[in-house]
Scaffold this motif. Structure first.
Motif, PDB file in Angstrom:
ATOM      1  N   SER A 260     -21.531 -17.896   7.031  1.00 25.94           N
ATOM      2  CA  SER A 260     -21.134 -17.682   5.638  1.00 25.94           C
ATOM      3  C   SER A 260     -22.281 -17.972   4.683  1.00 25.94           C
ATOM      4  O   SER A 260     -22.582 -17.171   3.783  1.00 25.94           O
ATOM      5  N   VAL A 261     -22.945 -19.098   4.875  1.00 24.40           N
ATOM      6  CA  VAL A 261     -24.044 -19.476   3.983  1.00 24.40           C
ATOM      7  C   VAL A 261     -25.186 -18.472   4.077  1.00 24.40           C
ATOM      8  O   VAL A 261     -25.796 -18.093   3.063  1.00 24.40           O
ATOM      9  N   MET A 262     -25.484 -17.996   5.286  1.00 25.13           N
ATOM     10  CA  MET A 262     -26.566 -17.020   5.436  1.00 25.13           C
ATOM     11  C   MET A 262     -26.215 -15.681   4.780  1.00 25.13           C
ATOM     12  O   MET A 262     -27.072 -15.028   4.186  1.00 25.13           O
ATOM     13  N   LEU A 263     -24.939 -15.286   4.861  1.00 21.69           N
ATOM     14  CA  LEU A 263     -24.513 -14.079   4.151  1.00 21.69           C
ATOM     15  C   LEU A 263     -24.648 -14.267   2.638  1.00 21.69           C
ATOM     16  O   LEU A 263     -25.075 -13.344   1.923  1.00 21.69           O
ATOM     17  N   TRP A 264     -24.293 -15.460   2.148  1.00 21.54           N
ATOM     18  CA  TRP A 264     -24.434 -15.732   0.718  1.00 21.54           C
ATOM     19  C   TRP A 264     -25.894 -15.616   0.287  1.00 21.54           C
ATOM     20  O   TRP A 264     -26.205 -15.006  -0.739  1.00 21.54           O
ATOM     21  N   ILE A 265     -26.795 -16.191   1.076  1.00 19.39           N
ATOM     22  CA  ILE A 265     -28.217 -16.162   0.724  1.00 19.39           C
ATOM     23  C   ILE A 265     -28.733 -14.725   0.722  1.00 19.39           C
ATOM     24  O   ILE A 265     -29.441 -14.294  -0.205  1.00 19.39           O
ATOM     25  N   ALA A 266     -28.372 -13.958   1.756  1.00 19.15           N
ATOM     26  CA  ALA A 266     -28.852 -12.575   1.847  1.00 19.15           C
ATOM     27  C   ALA A 266     -28.345 -11.747   0.671  1.00 19.15           C
ATOM     28  O   ALA A 266     -29.112 -10.997   0.048  1.00 19.15           O
ATOM     29  N   TYR A 267     -27.052 -11.888   0.348  1.00 17.10           N
ATOM     30  CA  TYR A 267     -26.510 -11.098  -0.756  1.00 17.10           C
ATOM     31  C   TYR A 267     -27.106 -11.545  -2.091  1.00 17.10           C
ATOM     32  O   TYR A 267     -27.393 -10.724  -2.969  1.00 17.10           O
ATOM     33  N   MET A 316     -25.305   0.163  13.111  1.00 23.82           N
ATOM     34  CA  MET A 316     -24.560  -1.089  13.223  1.00 23.82           C
ATOM     35  C   MET A 316     -23.366  -0.960  14.165  1.00 23.82           C
ATOM     36  O   MET A 316     -22.947  -1.944  14.772  1.00 23.82           O
ATOM     37  N   ASP A 317     -22.792   0.244  14.254  1.00 23.80           N
ATOM     38  CA  ASP A 317     -21.673   0.450  15.177  1.00 23.80           C
ATOM     39  C   ASP A 317     -22.137   0.500  16.627  1.00 23.80           C
ATOM     40  O   ASP A 317     -21.305   0.506  17.533  1.00 23.80           O
ATOM     41  N   ARG A 318     -23.447   0.529  16.849  1.00 24.86           N
ATOM     42  CA  ARG A 318     -23.975   0.682  18.200  1.00 24.86           C
ATOM     43  C   ARG A 318     -24.873  -0.457  18.650  1.00 24.86           C
ATOM     44  O   ARG A 318     -24.953  -0.752  19.837  1.00 24.86           O
ATOM     45  N   VAL A 319     -25.591  -1.082  17.727  1.00 24.51           N
ATOM     46  CA  VAL A 319     -26.493  -2.174  18.085  1.00 24.51           C
ATOM     47  C   VAL A 319     -26.230  -3.361  17.167  1.00 24.51           C
ATOM     48  O   VAL A 319     -25.306  -3.335  16.354  1.00 24.51           O
ATOM     49  N   ASN A 320     -27.045  -4.389  17.268  1.00 24.62           N
ATOM     50  CA  ASN A 320     -26.811  -5.639  16.555  1.00 24.62           C
ATOM     51  C   ASN A 320     -26.919  -5.468  15.049  1.00 24.62           C
ATOM     52  O   ASN A 320     -27.980  -5.143  14.507  1.00 24.62           O
ATOM     53  N   GLY A 321     -25.806  -5.685  14.345  1.00 21.05           N
ATOM     54  CA  GLY A 321     -25.774  -5.486  12.901  1.00 21.05           C
ATOM     55  C   GLY A 321     -26.679  -6.427  12.137  1.00 21.05           C
ATOM     56  O   GLY A 321     -27.312  -6.025  11.151  1.00 21.05           O
ATOM     57  N   ASN A 322     -26.764  -7.683  12.548  1.00 18.81           N
ATOM     58  CA  ASN A 322     -27.626  -8.633  11.847  1.00 18.81           C
ATOM     59  C   ASN A 322     -29.082  -8.189  11.866  1.00 18.81           C
ATOM     60  O   ASN A 322     -29.786  -8.269  10.853  1.00 18.81           O
ATOM     61  N   ILE A 323     -29.538  -7.714  13.015  1.00 21.86           N
ATOM     62  CA  ILE A 323     -30.935  -7.290  13.140  1.00 21.86           C
ATOM     63  C   ILE A 323     -31.183  -6.032  12.326  1.00 21.86           C
ATOM     64  O   ILE A 323     -32.217  -5.897  11.645  1.00 21.86           O
ATOM     65  N   VAL A 324     -30.252  -5.092  12.370  1.00 29.56           N
ATOM     66  CA  VAL A 324     -30.401  -3.831  11.622  1.00 29.56           C
ATOM     67  C   VAL A 324     -30.573  -4.116  10.129  1.00 29.56           C
ATOM     68  O   VAL A 324     -31.485  -3.589   9.474  1.00 29.56           O
ATOM     69  N   ALA A 424     -37.856 -10.796   1.688  1.00 27.95           N
ATOM     70  CA  ALA A 424     -38.247 -11.530   2.892  1.00 27.95           C
ATOM     71  C   ALA A 424     -37.268 -12.670   3.186  1.00 27.95           C
ATOM     72  O   ALA A 424     -36.933 -12.932   4.348  1.00 27.95           O
ATOM     73  N   ILE A 425     -36.790 -13.346   2.152  1.00 30.53           N
ATOM     74  CA  ILE A 425     -35.830 -14.439   2.338  1.00 30.53           C
ATOM     75  C   ILE A 425     -34.507 -13.898   2.886  1.00 30.53           C
ATOM     76  O   ILE A 425     -33.901 -14.487   3.787  1.00 30.53           O
ATOM     77  N   ALA A 426     -34.052 -12.760   2.368  1.00 35.73           N
ATOM     78  CA  ALA A 426     -32.808 -12.157   2.854  1.00 35.73           C
ATOM     79  C   ALA A 426     -32.922 -11.796   4.332  1.00 35.73           C
ATOM     80  O   ALA A 426     -31.984 -12.024   5.117  1.00 35.73           O
ATOM     81  N   ALA A 427     -34.059 -11.231   4.721  1.00 33.52           N
ATOM     82  CA  ALA A 427     -34.265 -10.876   6.126  1.00 33.52           C
ATOM     83  C   ALA A 427     -34.205 -12.109   7.018  1.00 33.52           C
ATOM     84  O   ALA A 427     -33.575 -12.100   8.086  1.00 33.52           O
ATOM     85  N   ALA A 428     -34.829 -13.193   6.586  1.00 34.03           N
ATOM     86  CA  ALA A 428     -34.831 -14.430   7.372  1.00 34.03           C
ATOM     87  C   ALA A 428     -33.424 -15.013   7.496  1.00 34.03           C
ATOM     88  O   ALA A 428     -33.038 -15.523   8.560  1.00 34.03           O
ATOM     89  N   ALA A 429     -32.623 -14.925   6.430  1.00 40.22           N
ATOM     90  CA  ALA A 429     -31.261 -15.472   6.467  1.00 40.22           C
ATOM     91  C   ALA A 429     -30.412 -14.780   7.526  1.00 40.22           C
ATOM     92  O   ALA A 429     -29.630 -15.424   8.239  1.00 40.22           O
ATOM     93  N   LEU A 430     -30.559 -13.473   7.662  1.00 39.09           N
ATOM     94  CA  LEU A 430     -29.756 -12.745   8.643  1.00 39.09           C
ATOM     95  C   LEU A 430     -30.205 -13.028  10.072  1.00 39.09           C
ATOM     96  O   LEU A 430     -29.393 -13.005  11.004  1.00 39.09           O
ATOM     97  N   ILE A 431     -31.465 -13.319  10.262  1.00 40.42           N
ATOM     98  CA  ILE A 431     -31.939 -13.748  11.593  1.00 40.42           C
ATOM     99  C   ILE A 431     -31.311 -15.094  11.946  1.00 40.42           C
ATOM    100  O   ILE A 431     -30.868 -15.320  13.084  1.00 40.42           O
ATOM    101  N   ILE A 432     -31.248 -16.007  10.979  1.00 41.41           N
ATOM    102  CA  ILE A 432     -30.617 -17.308  11.213  1.00 41.41           C
ATOM    103  C   ILE A 432     -29.134 -17.126  11.531  1.00 41.41           C
ATOM    104  O   ILE A 432     -28.591 -17.780  12.425  1.00 41.41           O
ATOM    105  N   LYS A 433     -28.442 -16.245  10.808  1.00 40.19           N
ATOM    106  CA  LYS A 433     -27.036 -15.966  11.098  1.00 40.19           C
ATOM    107  C   LYS A 433     -26.871 -15.480  12.528  1.00 40.19           C
ATOM    108  O   LYS A 433     -25.952 -15.906  13.249  1.00 40.19           O
ATOM    109  N   GLN A 434     -27.753 -14.611  12.967  1.00 34.17           N
ATOM    110  CA  GLN A 434     -27.678 -14.110  14.341  1.00 34.17           C
ATOM    111  C   GLN A 434     -27.886 -15.226  15.362  1.00 34.17           C
ATOM    112  O   GLN A 434     -27.180 -15.310  16.363  1.00 34.17           O
ATOM    113  N   LEU A 435     -28.830 -16.101  15.105  1.00 35.23           N
ATOM    114  CA  LEU A 435     -29.093 -17.208  16.027  1.00 35.23           C
ATOM    115  C   LEU A 435     -27.927 -18.197  16.068  1.00 35.23           C
ATOM    116  O   LEU A 435     -27.635 -18.783  17.111  1.00 35.23           O
TER     117      LEU A 435
END
Length: 454
Positions: A260-267, A316-324, A424-435
Motif C-alpha cells: 500500500s505504501v509503495m503504491l502511494w509513493i508511486a502515485y 500486465m495481463d501476461r507478465v509481472n505488473g509491478n515490473i512493467v 525514478a522514485i516511482a520506479a523504485a517504489a514499485l520494485i520494493i512492492k514486488q520484493l
C-alpha cells in the motif's frame, strides 16, 4: 433444464465473452474518467487567460491550480470507504453530480478566491468518481483481460485532459476562458442521467455483501442467459482479506501495508510529474520563446500520450505488473529530463513532450489497475481510492514546486531535471512492492483463496 444451485461470479465472467452489457458499463466508466480528466486539467489551460484578465502574478495562481487537488484528495479519502460500505454505483452518481455542479459554478467566479472555492468543490466530486469508476470496471472484467480493459477505460483521463487542451485553444479566443468551465460542468450533468438509469452495482460487491440473489441474477442474465436458473452466488478471492477486516483495516494490515505504501509513493510521484507539467508547461514554453497558442498545443500532447497504457495493460495481463509499470516510470524520468534539454528546438520538443507523456501517463494509468488487482473485494475501493487520495498531494506538491522553482529563477532545463527525479522514485517504489509481495506482481486468473457468497 437442470437448475444450477451455486455459481462463482468470477468464473462466470471468465468463461463468457465480454458482452454488450459489459461494454456499456465500460463506456459509462470511460466517460466518467474522460470528463474527470477534462475538468481536472481545464484550470491549467485557462491559467494564461487568468493572468491576462485579472492581472495576477504566476505564483498567485498556485492556490487555484491546487484547490481542486485538495478536493480530489478529500473526495477520494471519503469515497473509498463509503463505496466499500454502501456500494460503488451510489457513490459514483453522487460524485459526478458534485463535480458537474462545482465546475459550472466556477465558470461564474468573480475573482481568484471564488474560483479557488469552487475548484475545491469540483475536486471533491472528481476525487470520489475516478477510483470508484476504476473499481467497478475492474470488477466486471474477466481475469485474463482485467488490466488491459481497466487501463483502456482509464485512458479516458489523459485523453480528456488532452482534449481539453485542444478545445481550450479553440474556445478561449472565441468565447473566453469561462466557456471551457461551462462545458466541463454541462457534459457530466448529462452523464448523470445515464448512470442513474443504466449503471449496475458491482457484482462482486453484491455477492460479498449478500445482496438479494434476484438482483445479482438480473445483472448476470444481461451478460448471459445461462445464469437464469442460479439460486446462489459466490466469489473467490485469490488474495483473501484478513479475518474480520475490510476497508482501511485491510489496506493497512500486515499483509498489505508495504505494498500500500509503495503504491502511494508511486502515485504521488507520478502526479508530481503530471500536475507540475500540465499546469505549467504552457507558461514555461511561452517563457522559452514559443508563442502562446503553440505552447498550449505542444503542452496538450503530454496527456495525449496516455494511450500507451493499452499496450502496457496487455503486458500486465501476461507478465509481472509491478515490473512493467516500474519500467514505464524509469523511462518517464529519462524523457522528462530530455524535454528540459530541447528548449531551443520546437520540432524536437514536440516529439519529446509526446514521448514523455506516453511513458508518464502509461505508468500512471496502469497504477489503478495494479492496485485493483492487489486488494480483495472488501477493501478494493478503499485501496484504490486511498492510493489516489494520497497521490493527489503529489499533484499539489507539483503545482507549488514549479511555482517555487520559477520564483527561485531556476532555468528551463533545471526545472525539468528536478521533475524527472520523481519518475525514478516511482520506479523504485514499485520494485520494493514486488520484493515485499512477489505473488501480487502478475495478474493471475488461477489460484485458490477465500470464497465469499450467500
Amino acid at each position: 433444464m437442470a437448475q444450477e444451485q451455486t455459481l462463482n461470479v468470477q468464473t462466470f465472467l471468465n468463461r463468457h465473452r465480454f458482452s454488450a452489457y459489459q461494454w456499456a458499463i465500460f463506456a459509462m466508466c470511460f466517460f466518467i474518467v474522460l470528463l474527470d480528466g477534462f475538468d481536472t486539467a481545464a484550470i491549467g489551460y485557462i491559467a494564461p487567460s487568468l493572468i491576462s484578465e485579472w492581472g495576477v502574478s504566476r505564483p498567485a495562481l498556485a492556490p487555484v491550480l491546487s484547490a481542486a487537488l485538495f478536493g480530489l484528495a478529500a473526495g477520494a479519502f471519503c469515497a473509498g470507504p463509503l463505496a466499500d460500505r454502501f456500494g460503488r454505483k451510489r457513490v459514483l452518481v453522487i460524485s459526478v453530480t458534485i463535480f458537474a455542479a462545482g465546475c459550472l459554478a466556477s465558470a461564474w467566479s468573480a475573482d481568484l478566491t471564488h474560483l479557488t472555492v469552487w475548484r475545491f468543490v469540483t475536486g471533491l466530486g472528481l476525487g470520489a468518481a475516478m477510483p470508484n469508476a476504476v473499481t467497478l470496471m475492474s470488477e466486471y472484467c474477466p481475469d485474463n483481460r482485467r488490466a488491459v480493459l481497466t487501463n483502456t477505460m482509464f485512458c479516458g483521463f489523459p485523453l480528456g485532459a488532452a482534449f481539453g487542451g485542444f478545445l481550450a485553444a479553440w474556445m478561449i479566443p472565441q468565447w473566453g476562458w469561462r466557456s471551457v468551465l461551462v462545458l466541463g460542468g454541462a457534459a457530466p450533468l448529462v452523464l448523470v442521467v445515464f448512470l442513474a438509469l443504466m449503471l449496475p452495482e458491482s457484482l462482486r460487491y453484491m455477492v460479498a455483501n449478500a445482496l438479494p440473489a434476484e438482483r445479482i441474477r438480473a445483472v448476470l442474465r444481461r451478460i448471459s442467459e445461462s445464469a437464469a436458473h442460479v439460486t446462489s452466488f459466490v466469489i473467490t478471492e485469490t488474495r483473501p482479506a484478513a479475518a474480520g477486516k475490510g476497508g482501511i483495516g485491510l489496506m493497512l494490515s500486515r499483509s498489505y501495508v508495504v505494498g500500500s505504501v509503495m503504491l502511494w509513493i508511486a502515485y504521488f510521484m507520478g502526479l508530481v510529474i503530471f500536475y507540475s507539467l500540465i499546469n505549467w508547461m504552457p507558461i514555461l514554453f511561452k517563457d522559452a520563446g514559443i508563442d502562446p497558442k503553440s505552447a498550449t498545443l505542444i503542452a496538450a500532447l503530454f496527456p495525449l500520450g496516455g494511450v500507451g497504457a493499452i499496450f502496457f495493460g496487455w503486458l500486465m495481463d501476461r507478465v509481472n505488473g509491478n515490473i512493467v509499470v516500474s519500467v514505464a516510470f524509469a523511462l518517464t524520468a529519462v524523457s522528462v529530463y530530455a524535454v528540459g534539454q530541447a528548449a531551443g528546438n520546437v520540432g524536437l520538443l514536440v516529439v519529446l513532450v509526446f514521448v514523455a507523456g506516453t511513458f508518464m501517463n502509461t505508468g500512471q494509468t496502469c497504477l489503478p489497475s495494479l492496485a485493483a488487482a492487489y486488494y480483495p473485494t472488501r477493501g478494493r475501493a478503499t485501496g484504490v481510492a486511498w492510493m489516489m487520495a494520497i497521490g493527489r498531494f503529489g499533484g499539489i506538491a507539483g503545482s507549488f514546486l514549479v511555482a517555487e522553482l520559477t520564483r527561485q529563477k531556476t532555468g528551463f532545463a533545471g526545472i525539468f531535471g528536478i521533475i524527472a527525479i520523481a519518475g525514478a522514485i516511482a520506479a523504485a517504489a514499485l520494485i520494493i512492492k514486488q520484493l515485499a509481495s512477489p505473488e501480487s506482481g502478475a495478474q493471475e486468473a488461477a489460484g485458490r483463496g477465500e470464497a465469499l457468497g450467500h
